[in-house]
Design an enzyme around this catalytic site. Structure first.
Site, PDB file in Angstrom:
ATOM      1  N   SER A   1     -17.368  -3.305  34.360  1.00  0.00           N
ATOM      2  CA  SER A   1     -16.702  -2.111  34.513  1.00  0.00           C
ATOM      3  C   SER A   1     -16.202  -1.545  33.124  1.00  0.00           C
ATOM      4  CB  SER A   1     -15.139  -2.478  35.273  1.00  0.00           C
ATOM      5  OG  SER A   1     -14.336  -1.349  35.245  1.00  0.00           O
TER       6      SER A   1
ATOM      7  N   TYR B   1      -7.055  -6.765  36.602  1.00  0.00           N
ATOM      8  CA  TYR B   1      -8.521  -6.155  36.496  1.00  0.00           C
ATOM      9  C   TYR B   1      -9.200  -6.147  35.507  1.00  0.00           C
ATOM     10  CZ  TYR B   1     -12.369  -3.558  38.334  1.00  0.00           C
ATOM     11  OH  TYR B   1     -13.703  -3.003  38.743  1.00  0.00           O
TER      12      TYR B   1
END
Length: 257
Positions: A141, A154
């Site tokens: 990501s 995350y």
């Protein structure tokens, strides 16, 4: 045909929706037999049905990637019958919050899926790939590389995915195994629509536009665009590429600020 995956057996986690579904369909359209590991078996079957209706080959397996025995049991018959040429670690979960409002159970859940899940799947196929070569593609990501507000757990997990990619690429060069990762920015998936609807009822269109403009290019990416990048990285055309992360972010990392 360039970017052909004909004769390849591909294992994709989280292929029941969003980016995972797009990668599954893209790979199948290029000739791969797609094996989907998915916690939600019904979603995986929907992807398989779409692939079969378009003349491709695919099969779905119910599996919780956070549990190593689940993964080993699901993958074993695939390894024994068809083998695995390509592994795409796509399954993951999101979490919103800074360190103060991230509970221990929140952190454990994100760790189990986003980090341990990647480890479990690589662990299950690595011995096979050491004998036969192979390709591993991990879904990282932009949060792996830059600070994102309220994404503590995350970001932690995706940072780990990025460094796992580097480690595996280094350790298994001599076995003909390539390992890379993709770092998407915001991609327009059903998850995004659900997030906006849940958190901004009545202001969906306004928030969609606002979130779209956080990418310098002015829009969110599409799952299909991520699928096309994944196809390239898993094709023979990318045979000189390993140990590298590929942002697909509309300019987010380099052009923001």
């Amino acid at each position: 045909m360039k970017f052909s995956l004909k004769g390849k057996n591909v294992l994709i986690t989280g292929g029941g929706s969003g980016i995972g579904r797009a990668i599954s369909k893209t790979f199948a359209s290029q000739g791969a037999f797609v094996h989907i590991l998915e916690l939600n078996l019904e979603n995986a079957k929907e992807t398989v049905d779409e692939i079969l209706s378009e003349g491709g080959e695919a099969q779905a397996y119910e599996c919780n990637v956070a549990k190593q025995q689940d993964v080993v049991s699901a993958v074993k018959p695939i390894l024994e019958t068809k083998g695995v040429d390509i592994l795409v670690n796509n399954a993951g979960i999101a979490h919103i919050g800074n360190i103060e409002n991230t509970s221990e159970s929140d952190l454990d859940k994100v760790y189990d899926v986003n980090i341990k899940g990647v480890y479990n799947c690589i662990y299950a196929v690595i011995d096979h790939m050491k004998k036969n070569g192979g390709i591993i593609l991990n879904m990282a990501s932009i949060a792996s590389s830059v600070g994102i507000s309220d994404r503590f757990a995350y970001s932690m997990s995706k940072g780990a995915v990025l460094t796992m990619t580097y480690s595996v690429a280094k350790d298994y060069l001599e076995y003909g195994i390539r390992c890379n990762s993709i770092s998407p920015a915001r991609i327009h998936t059903p998850f995004v629509d659900g997030f906006i609807k849940k958190n901004y009822p009545g202001n969906e269109e306004e928030m969609f536009e606002k979130l779209s403009k956080t990418q310098p290019i002015g829009r969110m990416g599409t799952p299909e665009e991520v699928g096309n990048l994944a196809l390239y990285l898993c094709s023979d055309e990318a045979s000189f590429i390993t140990g590298t992360d590929f942002p697909i972010d509309g300019g987010f990392i380099k052009l923001n600020g």
